[in-house]
Design a protein around this motif. Structure first.
Motif, short mmCIF file in Angstrom:
data_model
loop_
_atom_site.label_atom_id
_atom_site.label_comp_id
_atom_site.label_asym_id
_atom_site.label_seq_id
_atom_site.Cartn_x
_atom_site.Cartn_y
_atom_site.Cartn_z
N ASP A 374 -24.97 30.35 -56.39
CA ASP A 374 -26.54 29.77 -56.53
C ASP A 374 -27.08 30.60 -57.64
O ASP A 374 -27.65 29.97 -58.26
N GLN A 375 -27.13 31.59 -57.41
CA GLN A 375 -27.83 32.49 -58.26
C GLN A 375 -27.38 33.39 -59.36
O GLN A 375 -28.05 33.76 -60.08
N VAL A 376 -26.06 33.50 -59.76
CA VAL A 376 -25.46 34.09 -60.69
C VAL A 376 -24.63 33.16 -61.49
O VAL A 376 -24.76 33.13 -62.55
N PHE A 377 -23.59 32.53 -61.05
CA PHE A 377 -22.72 32.13 -61.93
C PHE A 377 -22.96 30.65 -62.35
O PHE A 377 -22.67 30.06 -63.34
N GLU A 378 -23.55 29.78 -61.48
CA GLU A 378 -24.02 28.70 -61.95
C GLU A 378 -25.15 28.50 -63.15
O GLU A 378 -25.19 27.86 -64.09
N PRO A 379 -26.31 29.51 -62.86
CA PRO A 379 -27.22 29.79 -63.86
C PRO A 379 -26.58 30.46 -65.05
O PRO A 379 -26.93 30.05 -66.22
N VAL A 381 -23.44 29.90 -66.40
CA VAL A 381 -22.67 29.00 -67.14
C VAL A 381 -23.55 27.88 -67.68
O VAL A 381 -23.53 27.35 -68.71
N ALA A 382 -24.79 27.70 -66.99
CA ALA A 382 -25.69 26.74 -67.53
C ALA A 382 -26.50 27.21 -68.73
O ALA A 382 -26.89 26.59 -69.80
N ALA A 383 -26.53 28.65 -68.74
CA ALA A 383 -27.37 29.16 -69.90
C ALA A 383 -26.55 29.19 -70.97
O ALA A 383 -26.75 29.43 -72.21
N ASP A 384 -25.26 29.36 -70.82
CA ASP A 384 -24.14 29.21 -71.76
C ASP A 384 -24.04 28.10 -72.89
O ASP A 384 -23.77 28.09 -73.95
N GLN A 385 -24.56 27.01 -72.00
CA GLN A 385 -24.76 25.77 -72.81
C GLN A 385 -23.57 25.43 -73.54
O GLN A 385 -23.51 24.47 -74.80
N GLY A 386 -22.19 25.37 -73.05
CA GLY A 386 -21.22 24.97 -73.71
C GLY A 386 -20.56 25.64 -74.75
O GLY A 386 -19.85 25.17 -75.54
N ALA A 387 -21.23 27.01 -75.05
CA ALA A 387 -20.86 27.31 -76.63
C ALA A 387 -20.08 28.75 -76.38
O ALA A 387 -19.62 29.23 -77.43
N SER A 391 -17.83 28.68 -70.93
CA SER A 391 -17.75 27.24 -70.79
C SER A 391 -16.18 26.87 -71.27
O SER A 391 -15.88 25.82 -70.79
N SER A 392 -15.70 27.46 -72.24
CA SER A 392 -14.58 26.95 -72.78
C SER A 392 -13.25 27.24 -71.70
O SER A 392 -12.31 26.42 -71.61
N LEU A 393 -13.51 28.19 -70.71
CA LEU A 393 -12.67 28.53 -69.67
C LEU A 393 -12.82 27.46 -68.61
O LEU A 393 -12.03 26.82 -67.80
N PHE A 394 -14.17 27.45 -68.16
CA PHE A 394 -14.56 26.73 -67.04
C PHE A 394 -15.26 25.60 -66.78
O PHE A 394 -15.56 24.78 -65.86
N GLY A 395 -15.62 25.05 -68.26
CA GLY A 395 -16.62 23.74 -68.37
C GLY A 395 -18.09 24.28 -68.22
O GLY A 395 -18.35 25.59 -68.10
N SER A 396 -18.66 23.13 -68.44
CA SER A 396 -20.24 23.46 -68.41
C SER A 396 -20.83 22.62 -67.49
O SER A 396 -22.12 22.70 -67.39
N ALA A 397 -20.55 21.72 -66.82
CA ALA A 397 -21.05 20.86 -65.89
C ALA A 397 -21.19 21.58 -64.42
O ALA A 397 -20.73 22.85 -64.25
#
Length: 434
Positions: A374-379, A381-387, A391-397
């Motif tokens: 909730d507090q670390v990895f989802e934010p 990946v979201a901040a990575d914005q697929g770039a 995101s390339s390894l685990f996706g961005s959704a």
């Protein structure tokens, strides 16, 4: 010869089958309530608090529960604990009926259930030792894993099916029905052999704290068992964090959802079912300690990496099969070591200390898993914005952060296995059969 074998294990079969049936009913209720809570809150951490509340009293009180188990009647302990756990289920039913059920209620009731399990577990472990001949320990351990596997396979499927036709009330009524069957069989049909009177009287004359300390002193005098317990404590930390992250990984995805989560959970049960069947026919290994460490290394790496780095439910199911198949093999070898090494009159106290040391990391792992998702990895990946690399390894959704955590847990599990493997290779368990 076959009739002799069945007569030796007749009591075990009766207790094992009915307690497994009751476990199925309880697991169905827990699954339905976890889904209800996730739908209400949408939080991995709040859902994980169900497991945290269940395991916390188990960890805190296990040492004292073992001392009580060694001085009290094992059958009465099991009956009283089952009755109290059933009462909490009835209370959940009443709160649901009156539309008053809230997450806080589930946390409190989970803690009560955890306390009852804490009291019952050492008594149940000793009861199994009393009714099973020593030469059948590996076989019966495999059978217990077999029933646990069936529960893992069936409870998500049965819970969702019954829920669709009869709602959560139907699930709870089935739970209460299976409890009634198991309770009556234990009350009227099961007779446990007595432990030597002198040993029981000696346990009763000691204070509760003194009895509890004896379990800790036994572990201190037997470093092989202590290191095995600490090793599995680390394994449980990784596994429980994985369990907390898995719903957050599967439920939000387009190719996920409740049905896929139930399917993936069922394949874990299928794998342990197959592993349990394998345990009953496998020959005794030359080095049980090496088997324990090796199976956990395989499980924690293969399963985590395959789930985290793939996006297909069929591969998630394959990861569950590969990871869980070896778990009953590990459990059977550990069970043989403990039951043949620890004196029966000490098993309640030692098992209770083992429960506190081996399982205290489970609530910690559930908390860390939910918090980190909730507090670390989802934010992150979201901040990575697929770039970026994440995101390339685990996706961005949504759910990709949970996948990243699952991958890192695989690396952590490998390190734990390598560390304790280097310590445990100094020991060798010599099995003695009476």
């Amino acid at each position: 010869m076959k009739s002799v074998f069945h007569s030796k294990l007749r009591t075990f079969y009766l207790l094992w089958s009915t307690q497994g049936l009751s476990q199925l009913g309880s697991s169905m209720t827990n699954f339905a309530l976890a889904l209800w809570l996730y739908e209400k809150t949408g939080s991995a951490l709040q859902t994980a608090f169900l497991a945290i509340c269940s395991y916390t009293p188990y960890v805190l009180m296990s040492i004292f529960a073992g001392a009580l188990s060694d001085r009290w009647n094992k059958k009465r302990i099991m009956l009283a604990s089952d009755a109290c756990a059933a009462a909490t289920t009835v209370l959940v039913l009443v709160l649901l009926r009156s539309e008053l059920l809230r997450p806080a209620h589930l946390y409190i009731l989970s803690a009560v259930n955890g306390l009852m399990n804490t009291i019952q577990r050492p008594a149940s472990d000793v009861a199994m030792t009393l009714i099973v001949p020593r030469e059948e320990y590996q076989k019966t351990s495999g059978m217990r894993s077999f029933s646990n596997s069936l529960v893992t396979i069936l409870h998500p499927v049965l819970a969702t099916t019954v829920f669709a036709f009869a709602g959560i009330f139907g699930v709870i009524l089935i739970d209460l029905g299976t409890f009634f069957v198991a309770f009556c069989v234990l009350l009227f049909l099961i007779k446990l052999p007595d432990i030597a009177r002198s040993e029981e009287e000696g346990n009763r004359t000691k204070s509760l704290i003194a009895s509890s300390k004896e379990g800790l002193r036994y572990l201190k005098r037997n470093p092989m068992i202590l290191y095995l317990i600490l090793f599995l404590s680390g394994v449980n930390l990784v596994a429980s964090a994985f369990d907390a992250a898995l719903p957050a990984y599967i439920l939000p995805r387009e190719n996920g959802g409740q049905r896929i989560l139930g399917l993936v959970a069922s394949f874990a049960g299928i794998a342990t079912l197959l592993g349990s069947m394998a345990v009953t026919i496998l020959p005794k290994p030359k080095n049980r300690i090496k088997v324990i460490v090796g199976t956990m290394f395989f499980s924690l790496t293969i399963e985590n990496f395959l789930l985290a780095l793939t996006d297909e439910p069929v591969l998630w199911c394959a990861g569950q099969i590969l990871g869980w198949f070896v778990v009953p093999i590990m459990g059977a070898n550990l069970d043989v070591i403990l039951r043949t090494t620890i004196p029966v009159s000490m098993q309640g106290r030692v098992y209770a200390c083992r429960n506190s040391l081996q399982f205290f990391t489970i609530p910690v792992g559930f908390f860390l898993g939910g918090f980190l998702v909730d507090q670390v990895f989802e934010p992150l990946v979201a901040a990575d914005q697929g770039a970026g690399l994440a995101s390339s390894l685990f996706g961005s959704a949504k759910g990709s952060g949970a996948g990243m955590l699952i991958f890192l847990l695989g690396i952590t599990g490998a390190c734990i296995c390598l560390f304790f493997g280097s310590i445990l290779k100094r020991f060798r368990f010599v099995e003695q059969i009476e």
